[in-house]
Design a protein around this motif. Structure first.
Motif, PDB file in Angstrom:
ATOM      1  N   UNK A  27       0.813  -1.209   0.000  1.00  0.00           N
ATOM      2  CA  UNK A  27       0.000   0.000   0.000  1.00  0.00           C
ATOM      3  C   UNK A  27       0.850   1.264   0.000  1.00  0.00           C
ATOM      4  N   UNK A  28       1.940   1.235   0.752  1.00  0.00           N
ATOM      5  CA  UNK A  28       2.764   2.430   0.924  1.00  0.00           C
ATOM      6  C   UNK A  28       3.920   2.502  -0.065  1.00  0.00           C
ATOM      7  N   UNK A  29       4.107   1.422  -0.842  1.00  0.00           N
ATOM      8  CA  UNK A  29       5.191   1.357  -1.831  1.00  0.00           C
ATOM      9  C   UNK A  29       6.557   1.529  -1.167  1.00  0.00           C
ATOM     10  N   UNK A  30       6.750   0.799  -0.067  1.00  0.00           N
ATOM     11  CA  UNK A  30       8.030   0.784   0.643  1.00  0.00           C
ATOM     12  C   UNK A  30       8.408  -0.668   0.876  1.00  0.00           C
ATOM     13  N   UNK A  31       9.592  -0.882   1.469  1.00  0.00           N
ATOM     14  CA  UNK A  31      10.048  -2.240   1.756  1.00  0.00           C
ATOM     15  C   UNK A  31       9.396  -2.743   3.041  1.00  0.00           C
ATOM     16  N   UNK A  32       9.396  -4.072   3.210  1.00  0.00           N
ATOM     17  CA  UNK A  32       8.861  -4.673   4.432  1.00  0.00           C
ATOM     18  C   UNK A  32       9.688  -4.236   5.633  1.00  0.00           C
ATOM     19  N   UNK A  33      10.989  -4.104   5.436  1.00  0.00           N
ATOM     20  CA  UNK A  33      11.855  -3.654   6.525  1.00  0.00           C
ATOM     21  C   UNK A  33      11.455  -2.258   7.008  1.00  0.00           C
ATOM     22  N   UNK A  34      11.078  -1.396   6.063  1.00  0.00           N
ATOM     23  CA  UNK A  34      10.621  -0.055   6.442  1.00  0.00           C
ATOM     24  C   UNK A  34       9.334  -0.132   7.255  1.00  0.00           C
ATOM     25  N   UNK A  35       8.450  -1.043   6.900  1.00  0.00           N
ATOM     26  CA  UNK A  35       7.213  -1.233   7.653  1.00  0.00           C
ATOM     27  C   UNK A  35       7.533  -1.644   9.091  1.00  0.00           C
ATOM     28  N   UNK A  36       8.498  -2.570   9.261  1.00  0.00           N
ATOM     29  CA  UNK A  36       8.873  -2.994  10.613  1.00  0.00           C
ATOM     30  C   UNK A  36       9.330  -1.799  11.439  1.00  0.00           C
ATOM     31  N   UNK A  37      10.153  -0.952  10.835  1.00  0.00           N
ATOM     32  CA  UNK A  37      10.656   0.219  11.548  1.00  0.00           C
ATOM     33  C   UNK A  37       9.513   1.187  11.890  1.00  0.00           C
ATOM     34  N   UNK A  38       8.577   1.351  10.952  1.00  0.00           N
ATOM     35  CA  UNK A  38       7.462   2.260  11.199  1.00  0.00           C
ATOM     36  C   UNK A  38       6.568   1.753  12.330  1.00  0.00           C
ATOM     37  N   UNK A  39       6.326   0.436  12.388  1.00  0.00           N
ATOM     38  CA  UNK A  39       5.518  -0.137  13.464  1.00  0.00           C
ATOM     39  C   UNK A  39       6.202   0.083  14.801  1.00  0.00           C
ATOM     40  N   UNK A  40       7.514  -0.117  14.849  1.00  0.00           N
ATOM     41  CA  UNK A  40       8.266   0.117  16.086  1.00  0.00           C
ATOM     42  C   UNK A  40       8.153   1.581  16.517  1.00  0.00           C
ATOM     43  N   UNK A  41       8.203   2.501  15.534  1.00  0.00           N
ATOM     44  CA  UNK A  41       8.107   3.926  15.854  1.00  0.00           C
ATOM     45  C   UNK A  41       6.733   4.270  16.415  1.00  0.00           C
ATOM     46  N   UNK A  42       5.679   3.677  15.838  1.00  0.00           N
ATOM     47  CA  UNK A  42       4.333   3.925  16.349  1.00  0.00           C
ATOM     48  C   UNK A  42       4.183   3.397  17.777  1.00  0.00           C
ATOM     49  N   UNK A  43       4.709   2.211  18.027  1.00  0.00           N
ATOM     50  CA  UNK A  43       4.626   1.638  19.370  1.00  0.00           C
ATOM     51  C   UNK A  43       5.368   2.509  20.370  1.00  0.00           C
ATOM     52  N   UNK A  44       6.546   3.008  19.967  1.00  0.00           N
ATOM     53  CA  UNK A  44       7.335   3.864  20.859  1.00  0.00           C
ATOM     54  C   UNK A  44       6.615   5.178  21.150  1.00  0.00           C
ATOM     55  N   UNK A  45       5.762   5.616  20.207  1.00  0.00           N
ATOM     56  CA  UNK A  45       5.023   6.862  20.392  1.00  0.00           C
ATOM     57  C   UNK A  45       3.742   6.660  21.197  1.00  0.00           C
ATOM     58  N   UNK A  46       3.488   5.429  21.646  1.00  0.00           N
ATOM     59  CA  UNK A  46       2.322   5.173  22.479  1.00  0.00           C
ATOM     60  C   UNK A  46       1.098   4.689  21.738  1.00  0.00           C
TER      61      UNK A  46
END
Length: 321
Positions: A27-46
């Motif tokens: 959907x976002x036209x990025x790599x799966x690795x980027x998705x992993x990093x984005x999920x971690x960032x969302x979790x860190x933001x609460x």
């Protein structure tokens, strides 16, 4: 850029529920690795996002969580009028912006309305161009659209009919997509005119201008189209049409022919043929239009047009012996 993508991840999970990393990456036209990093960032933001393991697993938000970060940017708001025309939005440089705006709108809807909206999008699709032509691909279109948005004058190099090149300084007022072709309504030397975008050979953006408050784009296009139609179809032909030819009129002569057939009060004869008056172009284009019907059309008047069609048929017959 990353903040916008993180919001998109959040809205996708809110709108669709559980999604895999592969689905988010697509959907976002990025790599799966980027998705992993984005999920971690969302979790860190609460943000309460968690992962389900296994073949049917994926990421999802804790039940009941809804973000209110759904404000539309100026570009996203502009793009909403093209929500049913994704190809047109892409040509205008608003493809990804439109997708973001739609995500935000879905996120702001109550669950039942969001489900209904998704249901509609799966059942109705608007495809404007005809079968034999798509929407023109025009590299200069986005720049023209930006001048319309920003109310900036343009100096254009324009190729008129007959390949005559002219330079014009114009005030762009609006864009129109007609049958797959883009047109620009603009004011030039105090007069409102229409320019076909594909005929703009070059352009230069100038300073701002004051947009006329009384200009109505839809009304302008309606009036201009009527005038253009009268100029283009300035000749009248009295013809007889077979039953088959009558069904072909909308396909061969478009809305102009369909309207003439609809408004005709002629009564079919025993064989189903009808006599009516058709608007046609001047010169050779009219001959080609009428010959498309083959033996299903007979020209009665005017005499010179009847003779021109007959001569074209004789020349065609000579080619085939």
């Amino acid at each position: 850029m990353r903040a916008s993508r993180l919001l998109s991840v959040l809205l996708l999970l809110q709108n669709r529920g559980r999604m895999t990393a592969d689905e988010l990456a697509g959907e976002l036209e990025v790599s799966v690795r980027t998705v992993y990093r984005d999920i971690e960032a969302l979790s860190a933001a609460g943000v309460p996002v968690y992962a389900d393991r296994g073949r049917t697993g994926g990421y999802q938000l804790v039940d009941g969580y809804r973000t209110r970060l759904t404000g539309l940017t100026e570009e996203e708001a502009r793009s909403l009028s093209l929500a049913g025309l994704p190809a047109a939005a892409s040509e205008l440089g608003l493809g990804t912006v439109l997708a973001a705006a739609q995500l935000k709108l879905y996120a702001a809807l109550p669950a039942d309305l969001r489900d209904r909206a998704a249901s509609v999008s799966q059942r109705f699709y608007l495809d404007v161009p005809g079968w034999h032509r798509g929407i023109e691909s025009l590299p200069q279109l986005a720049e023209v659209a930006e001048a319309v948005w920003q109310t900036r004058r343009l100096r254009i190099e324009y190729r008129r009919w007959g390949n005559q090149e002219v330079t014009r300084e114009i005030e762009p007022l609006g864009l129109i997509l007609k049958g797959g072709s883009w047109y620009l309504a603009a004011r030039c030397e105090g007069n409102d005119r229409t320019y076909r975008i594909s005929r703009i050979e070059g352009m230069e953006t100038l300073g701002e201008f004051r947009r006329p408050l009384d200009f109505d784009l839809a009304e302008y296009w309606r009036a201009w189209s009527e005038q253009f139609e009268r100029r283009l179809y300035s000749r009248r032909a009295v013809v007889r049409l077979s039953p088959l030819a009558q069904t072909l009129v909308p396909f061969y002569l478009g809305a102009v022919g369909a309207r003439a057939l609809r408004e005709a009060s002629a009564v079919p004869d025993e064989a189903g043929w009808v006599q009516l008056e058709l608007p046609v172009e001047q010169g050779r284009p009219a001959i080609g239009e009428l010959l498309r019907f083959g033996a299903g059309l007979q020209v009665l008047e005017p005499a010179d047009l009847r003779e021109e069609v007959a001569e074209a048929i004789r020349e065609m017959g000579a080619h085939y012996g």
